[in-house]
Design a protein around this motif. Structure first.
Motif, PDB file in Angstrom:
ATOM      1  N   ALA A 248       0.927  -1.236   0.061  1.00  0.00           N
ATOM      2  CA  ALA A 248      -0.005  -0.017   0.031  1.00  0.00           C
ATOM      3  C   ALA A 248       0.973   1.117  -0.118  1.00  0.00           C
ATOM      4  N   SER A 249       2.112   1.153   0.645  1.00  0.00           N
ATOM      5  CA  SER A 249       2.702   2.356   0.796  1.00  0.00           C
ATOM      6  C   SER A 249       3.575   2.725  -0.467  1.00  0.00           C
ATOM      7  N   LEU A 250       3.847   1.599  -1.367  1.00  0.00           N
ATOM      8  CA  LEU A 250       4.575   1.830  -2.665  1.00  0.00           C
ATOM      9  C   LEU A 250       3.873   1.657  -3.889  1.00  0.00           C
ATOM     10  N   ALA A 251       2.826   0.842  -3.975  1.00  0.00           N
ATOM     11  CA  ALA A 251       2.309   0.451  -5.411  1.00  0.00           C
ATOM     12  C   ALA A 251       1.602   1.599  -6.028  1.00  0.00           C
ATOM     13  N   ASN A 252       1.068   2.656  -5.437  1.00  0.00           N
ATOM     14  CA  ASN A 252       0.430   3.601  -6.130  1.00  0.00           C
ATOM     15  C   ASN A 252       1.334   4.850  -6.204  1.00  0.00           C
ATOM     16  N   ALA A 253       2.112   5.076  -5.343  1.00  0.00           N
ATOM     17  CA  ALA A 253       2.985   6.286  -5.467  1.00  0.00           C
ATOM     18  C   ALA A 253       4.029   6.276  -6.723  1.00  0.00           C
ATOM     19  N   ILE A 254       4.648   5.237  -7.136  1.00  0.00           N
ATOM     20  CA  ILE A 254       5.288   5.143  -8.134  1.00  0.00           C
ATOM     21  C   ILE A 254       4.442   5.636  -9.354  1.00  0.00           C
ATOM     22  N   PRO A 255       3.425   5.041  -9.905  1.00  0.00           N
ATOM     23  CA  PRO A 255       2.989   5.543 -11.059  1.00  0.00           C
ATOM     24  C   PRO A 255       2.396   6.898 -11.079  1.00  0.00           C
ATOM     25  N   ILE A 256       1.788   7.328  -9.843  1.00  0.00           N
ATOM     26  CA  ILE A 256       1.547   8.749  -9.808  1.00  0.00           C
ATOM     27  C   ILE A 256       2.704   9.540 -10.066  1.00  0.00           C
ATOM     28  N   THR A 257       3.862   9.332  -9.386  1.00  0.00           N
ATOM     29  CA  THR A 257       5.193  10.083  -9.590  1.00  0.00           C
ATOM     30  C   THR A 257       5.565   9.972 -11.063  1.00  0.00           C
ATOM     31  N   PHE A 258       5.431   8.950 -11.756  1.00  0.00           N
ATOM     32  CA  PHE A 258       5.853   8.727 -13.311  1.00  0.00           C
ATOM     33  C   PHE A 258       4.781   9.813 -13.894  1.00  0.00           C
ATOM     34  N   TRP A 259       3.395   9.403 -13.763  1.00  0.00           N
ATOM     35  CA  TRP A 259       2.485  10.300 -14.577  1.00  0.00           C
ATOM     36  C   TRP A 259       2.745  11.713 -14.364  1.00  0.00           C
ATOM     37  N   THR A 260       2.912  12.166 -13.148  1.00  0.00           N
ATOM     38  CA  THR A 260       3.128  13.457 -12.884  1.00  0.00           C
ATOM     39  C   THR A 260       4.223  14.238 -13.716  1.00  0.00           C
ATOM     40  N   ILE A 261       5.575  13.782 -13.786  1.00  0.00           N
ATOM     41  CA  ILE A 261       6.467  13.822 -14.387  1.00  0.00           C
ATOM     42  C   ILE A 261       6.512  14.055 -15.799  1.00  0.00           C
ATOM     43  N   ALA A 262       5.769  12.858 -16.364  1.00  0.00           N
ATOM     44  CA  ALA A 262       5.587  12.680 -17.866  1.00  0.00           C
ATOM     45  C   ALA A 262       4.716  13.675 -18.302  1.00  0.00           C
ATOM     46  N   PHE A 263       3.554  13.925 -17.526  1.00  0.00           N
ATOM     47  CA  PHE A 263       2.633  15.042 -17.990  1.00  0.00           C
ATOM     48  C   PHE A 263       3.180  16.456 -18.114  1.00  0.00           C
ATOM     49  N   MET A 264       4.011  16.719 -16.912  1.00  0.00           N
ATOM     50  CA  MET A 264       4.659  17.823 -16.848  1.00  0.00           C
ATOM     51  C   MET A 264       5.756  18.117 -18.085  1.00  0.00           C
ATOM     52  N   MET A 265       6.411  17.085 -18.450  1.00  0.00           N
ATOM     53  CA  MET A 265       7.427  17.161 -19.484  1.00  0.00           C
ATOM     54  C   MET A 265       6.753  17.341 -20.796  1.00  0.00           C
ATOM     55  N   SER A 266       5.488  16.889 -21.020  1.00  0.00           N
ATOM     56  CA  SER A 266       4.931  16.792 -22.141  1.00  0.00           C
ATOM     57  C   SER A 266       4.159  18.141 -22.565  1.00  0.00           C
TER      58      SER A 266
END
Length: 464
Positions: free
Chosen positions: A269-287
């Protein structure tokens, strides 16, 4: 009578029983039954659940039932039904998730109903906004240390880079420094095992380990790892100073043999959702160049030209970059879980339908967040829409249900937002990224947890 006749007779009997027992009440919602006994529409549903939900809603209306793998899944999609979903005494969260918890962490039914309420209260109490603030300085130190291991420049899969830093840093912060993988070989091994477990979690929640051999092996490896963590805590080998870690509190809360199993669920629970949300945040910002530029102006102004290696980032600094938080919440909105569930324990009325007890009541945050009544131009990544939310008072936008609601709203949501805000600000302050792939689409394959990217997303990075 030969064996072929026996098999055919049994098949006819099973189909007849299926048709008899699945007769629909005149007050029941429209039902997608499929044609295979017991499996129902499971095969069609499982090919692309998110697409299936949208197509079924268009065909059958806002409330509909799906027969899948011996279960009745009744979906509710109107915002006026969400309060019933979260607040009604006729639906139950624990009964809905008990069996998946047994499948994914091997926690017995008796133990789950005995200790889950205490676990939920523990996490909720330890990860309040105030207590999360006490963890911030140590978390910043851990992020700094592991970001430096990326070197001054490099390239790779953005998702993998995020995992490499966030896994050990968050584990150290919540479970104790002695319980985090300390060198790159250990980090890589943990990443590999946890990724297998996480990516197969949804299938593991429905199927026996026999059919998921690699996933089952990863689960046993992680259980063994958590047992070792608990042993170090119980033997007082962890010498972390300051407040007790979340794992130390868990050790004093769970008093049966399933303690490591609860530890595994807490780790997931502490790791599973944090990783993809961080990925999407950075990817959206870079795009989005304008989004990236706006965020960097706030980040640079708050950081005041600090050292890129040992960057101090306080909660007061984070308050000076609200736009970064808006980006995170907008990524959460667009990539929210495909479905969350409750079990109907007493028949409930929705519209003109009666939902019978025993049904799993399903609500899709992914599709709820695409309601134009609450989110105009819902498919667009628009961080500015979050300016209307009173985030100072921890109030989200109306219609935002990524963290669930009611008694069992995500107990670690305030820590998660602080953790993501800090990490995104630090990594963007330290590194300049170049996307080598276009922004991937979300995978339509899963319902549990944050949506994963459907394709690769490689980046180059260098120190700023």
């Amino acid at each position: 009578m030969d064996w072929i006749t026996i098999v055919l007779s049994l098949a006819v009997l099973l189909i007849s029983l299926y048709l008899l027992l699945s007769e629909t009440s005149p007050n029941a919602p429209p039902c997608v039954k499929g044609w295979i006994p017991w499996f129902g529409a499971a095969l069609e549903f499982g090919k692309a659940p998110l697409h299936f939900i949208a197509e079924a809603r268009a065909k059958y209306g806002p409330v509909f039932t799906v027969h899948a793998a011996g279960k009745r899944l009744t979906f509710v999609t109107l915002p006026e039904h969400f309060r019933i979903f979260f607040m009604s005494k006729d639906v139950d969260f624990e009964q809905a998730v008990q069996d998946p918890c047994y499948q994914t962490a091997s926690i017995s039914k008796e133990s789950f109903f005995k200790f889950h309420p205490a676990c939920n209260s523990l996490i909720k109490g330890r990860l309040t906004p105030g207590n999360s603030a006490l963890l911030a300085d140590h978390l910043c130190e851990e992020f700094n240390a592991h970001l430096e291991q990326l070197g001054t420049k490099g390239s790779g899969c953005l998702n993998d880079l995020v995992r490499t830093v966030m896994y050990p840093a968050v584990m150290s912060n919540l479970l104790g420094k002695c319980n985090a993988p300390g060198h790159m070989t250990a980090i890589q091994e943990f990443k590999q095992k946890f990724a297998i477990y996480d990516e197969g979690f949804e299938y593991g929640s429905q199927l026996p380990d026999l059919f998921l051999r690699e996933w089952a092996q990863a689960k046993q490896w992680l259980l063994s790892t958590v047992r070792n963590m608990i042993s170090r805590v119980q033997d007082n080998e962890c010498t972390d100073t300051g407040n007790q870690t979340l794992l130390q509190h868990l050790v004093t809360t769970i008093t049966d043999k399933f303690l490591p199993n609860y530890g595994l669920l807490m780790l997931w629970a502490s790791l599973a959702n944090a990783i993809p949300i961080t990925f999407w945040t950075i990817a959206f910002m870079m795009s989005n160049p304008i989004t990236y530029r706006t965020a960097m102006e706030q980040i640079d102004a708050a950081m005041k030209k600090q050292d890129k290696k040992k960057t101090s980032l306080t909660l007061e600094d984070l308050q000076q970059m609200p736009y970064v938080k808006w980006c995170i919440l907008e990524a959460m909105r667009l990539r929210a879980p495909g479905a969350i569930t409750r079990k109907v324990v007493q028949p409930i009325k929705l519209q003109n339908y009666i939902i019978p007890s025993g049904d799993l009541l399903m609500m899709s945050p992914y599709w709820a967040h695409r309601n134009p009544e609450y989110f105009p131009n819902p498919e667009e990544f628009r961080p500015e829409r979050w300016e209307q939310a009173d985030l100072v008072k921890n109030a989200f936008l109306e219609g935002f249900v990524a963290f669930g609601g009611g008694k069992y709203q995500c107990p670690g949501r305030w820590y998660a937002i602080m953790e993501l805000h800090m990490f995104v600000a630090l990594i963007l302050y330290k590194y300049e990224f170049t996307l080598l792939d276009s922004l991937p689409k979300p995978s339509p394959l899963h319902l549990v947890g944050t949506q994963q990217p459907e394709g690769p997303c490689s980046v180059e990075y260098r120190h700023r």
